[in-house]
Design a protein around this motif. Structure first.
Motif, PDB file in Angstrom:
ATOM      1  N   ILE A  25      45.479 -12.238 -27.256  1.00  0.00           N
ATOM      2  CA  ILE A  25      44.677 -13.451 -27.162  1.00  0.00           C
ATOM      3  C   ILE A  25      44.489 -14.097 -28.530  1.00  0.00           C
ATOM      4  O   ILE A  25      44.513 -15.323 -28.666  1.00  0.00           O
ATOM      5  N   SER A  26      44.318 -13.271 -29.551  1.00  0.00           N
ATOM      6  CA  SER A  26      43.952 -13.802 -30.864  1.00  0.00           C
ATOM      7  C   SER A  26      45.144 -14.013 -31.793  1.00  0.00           C
ATOM      8  O   SER A  26      45.185 -14.995 -32.540  1.00  0.00           O
ATOM      9  N   LEU A  27      46.120 -13.126 -31.767  1.00  0.00           N
ATOM     10  CA  LEU A  27      47.222 -13.157 -32.732  1.00  0.00           C
ATOM     11  C   LEU A  27      48.588 -13.330 -32.075  1.00  0.00           C
ATOM     12  O   LEU A  27      49.601 -13.355 -32.770  1.00  0.00           O
ATOM     13  N   GLY A  28      48.616 -13.445 -30.762  1.00  0.00           N
ATOM     14  CA  GLY A  28      49.897 -13.478 -30.054  1.00  0.00           C
ATOM     15  C   GLY A  28      50.596 -14.818 -30.022  1.00  0.00           C
ATOM     16  O   GLY A  28      51.781 -14.889 -29.700  1.00  0.00           O
ATOM     17  N   GLY A  29      49.885 -15.897 -30.355  1.00  0.00           N
ATOM     18  CA  GLY A  29      50.451 -17.228 -30.211  1.00  0.00           C
ATOM     19  C   GLY A  29      51.678 -17.532 -31.044  1.00  0.00           C
ATOM     20  O   GLY A  29      52.634 -18.137 -30.553  1.00  0.00           O
ATOM     21  N   PRO A  30      51.730 -17.145 -32.315  1.00  0.00           N
ATOM     22  CA  PRO A  30      52.876 -17.525 -33.147  1.00  0.00           C
ATOM     23  C   PRO A  30      54.200 -16.858 -32.754  1.00  0.00           C
ATOM     24  O   PRO A  30      55.253 -17.487 -32.826  1.00  0.00           O
ATOM     25  N   THR A  31      54.166 -15.578 -32.358  1.00  0.00           N
ATOM     26  CA  THR A  31      55.428 -14.852 -32.131  1.00  0.00           C
ATOM     27  C   THR A  31      55.536 -14.193 -30.764  1.00  0.00           C
ATOM     28  O   THR A  31      56.577 -13.632 -30.441  1.00  0.00           O
ATOM     29  N   GLY A  32      54.469 -14.221 -29.978  1.00  0.00           N
ATOM     30  CA  GLY A  32      54.504 -13.485 -28.716  1.00  0.00           C
ATOM     31  C   GLY A  32      54.136 -12.034 -28.874  1.00  0.00           C
ATOM     32  O   GLY A  32      54.272 -11.252 -27.942  1.00  0.00           O
ATOM     33  N   TYR A  33      53.706 -11.642 -30.047  1.00  0.00           N
ATOM     34  CA  TYR A  33      53.194 -10.307 -30.423  1.00  0.00           C
ATOM     35  C   TYR A  33      53.996  -9.134 -29.863  1.00  0.00           C
ATOM     36  O   TYR A  33      53.581  -8.412 -28.999  1.00  0.00           O
ATOM     37  N   ALA A  34      55.156  -8.896 -30.485  1.00  0.00           N
ATOM     38  CA  ALA A  34      55.917  -7.693 -30.135  1.00  0.00           C
ATOM     39  C   ALA A  34      55.106  -6.447 -30.485  1.00  0.00           C
ATOM     40  O   ALA A  34      54.928  -5.553 -29.663  1.00  0.00           O
ATOM     41  N   ILE A  35      54.640  -6.373 -31.735  1.00  0.00           N
ATOM     42  CA  ILE A  35      53.867  -5.251 -32.304  1.00  0.00           C
ATOM     43  C   ILE A  35      54.431  -3.883 -31.910  1.00  0.00           C
ATOM     44  O   ILE A  35      53.698  -2.892 -31.894  1.00  0.00           O
ATOM     45  N   ASN A  36      55.711  -3.827 -31.622  1.00  0.00           N
ATOM     46  CA  ASN A  36      56.349  -2.598 -31.148  1.00  0.00           C
ATOM     47  C   ASN A  36      57.863  -2.789 -31.225  1.00  0.00           C
ATOM     48  O   ASN A  36      58.414  -3.558 -30.440  1.00  0.00           O
ATOM     49  N   PRO A  37      58.535  -2.104 -32.163  1.00  0.00           N
ATOM     50  CA  PRO A  37      59.991  -2.272 -32.279  1.00  0.00           C
ATOM     51  C   PRO A  37      60.755  -1.939 -30.995  1.00  0.00           C
ATOM     52  O   PRO A  37      61.709  -2.627 -30.643  1.00  0.00           O
ATOM     53  N   ALA A  38      60.337  -0.883 -30.294  1.00  0.00           N
ATOM     54  CA  ALA A  38      61.031  -0.487 -29.073  1.00  0.00           C
ATOM     55  C   ALA A  38      60.835  -1.518 -27.974  1.00  0.00           C
ATOM     56  O   ALA A  38      61.755  -1.790 -27.193  1.00  0.00           O
ATOM     57  N   ARG A  39      59.633  -2.100 -27.896  1.00  0.00           N
ATOM     58  CA  ARG A  39      59.343  -3.093 -26.871  1.00  0.00           C
ATOM     59  C   ARG A  39      60.278  -4.293 -26.976  1.00  0.00           C
ATOM     60  O   ARG A  39      60.625  -4.909 -25.971  1.00  0.00           O
ATOM     61  N   ASP A  40      60.687  -4.662 -28.189  1.00  0.00           N
ATOM     62  CA  ASP A  40      61.524  -5.836 -28.352  1.00  0.00           C
ATOM     63  C   ASP A  40      63.012  -5.497 -28.409  1.00  0.00           C
ATOM     64  O   ASP A  40      63.822  -6.140 -27.742  1.00  0.00           O
ATOM     65  N   LEU A  41      63.392  -4.492 -29.198  1.00  0.00           N
ATOM     66  CA  LEU A  41      64.814  -4.237 -29.446  1.00  0.00           C
ATOM     67  C   LEU A  41      65.526  -3.706 -28.210  1.00  0.00           C
ATOM     68  O   LEU A  41      66.611  -4.196 -27.852  1.00  0.00           O
TER      69      LEU A  41
END
Length: 248
Positions: free
Chosen positions: A185-201
């Motif tokens: 909600i707070s920090l996800g707007g600019p990038t979609g908040y991966a915050i997890n290499p496995a979640r994205d790659l």
């Protein structure tokens, strides 16, 4: 805890995380779904509840579900051998790939009917609202720092379940799920908040290899940011926890 248990638990938990997390994105982004155009807030809560489910089923390994969390816990002082870290990574990346494939199977007809290649890629991987490598990287570092720093804080206040290995499962699934929601909600707007290499790659790799009609490119030029940013942020979060979150 044996390495086989770590691998299996992390694989199952991360597969559940990605199945439900990327699944909510598919429900919103793809054509003709019941949840089409449900909005970013629905994505935030979907990912939070996906974390809740993933942590719940990966209790036996501590439920890291994220290489950045594994590295952050290690940086904060949790005893993890080099071999254990590699096995955590393996389970996280393999589980994320499996989860992404399951999302494709669940939404196969909707992928076929979706006219926009960007929407198809968006189910699997994150992308920036405004493309700027430096600023996108900073956003991912900050978001993952918050994730790991607060997770370590959870472990130093209240009642932690010491019967399971250090990780999200020892803290309880609900606090971590709410943390992921508020980061989105707070920090996800600019990038979609991966915050997890496995979640994205891993889902991005799945997008590249699956026979998805009209899928376009997998945007490999951006792919390093949701890997490097969370790694840096996770380690910094763990390192900062030692002086800023004292045990006594």
């Amino acid at each position: 805890m044996d390495l086989g248990t770590i691998f299996l638990s992390e694989t199952v938990g991360t597969a559940m995380l990605i199945l439900l997390g990327c699944g909510v994105v598919a429900n919103i982004a793809l054509a003709k779904t019941k949840g089409n155009a449900g909005g970013f807030l629905m994505v935030n809560f979907g990912w939070g509840l996906a974390v809740f489910a993933g942590v719940t089923v990966a209790y036996s390994s501590g439920a890291h579900l994220n290489p950045a969390v594994t590295l952050g816990l290690w940086a904060s002082g949790v005893e993890l051998s080099f071999t254990q870290i590699l096995v955590y990574f393996a389970g996280e990346f393999v589980g994320a790939f499996i989860g992404a494939v399951l999302v494709w199977l669940a939404y196969k007809q909707h992928f076929d009917d979706e006219p926009l290649a960007a929407n198809k890629l968006g189910v699997f991987s994150t992308g920036p609202a405004i493309r700027s490598s430096a600023w996108n990287l900073i956003t991912e570092i900050i978001g993952t720092f918050v994730l790991v720093f607060v997770i370590v804080g959870f472990g130093r206040v209240g009642d932690v379940d010491l019967s399971v290995p250090a990780g999200l499962a020892a803290l309880g699934a609900l606090p971590v799920a709410l943390l992921v929601v508020v980061i989105g909600i707070s920090l996800g707007g600019p990038t979609g908040y991966a915050i997890n290499p496995a979640r994205d790659l891993s889902p991005r790799i799945a997008h590249a290899v699956l026979p998805i009609a009209g899928k376009g490119t997998s945007d490999w030029g951006y792919a390093w940011i949701p890997v490097v940013g969370p790694v840096i942020g996770g380690i910094l979060g763990g390192l900062a926890a030692a002086p800023l979150l004292p045990l006594s």
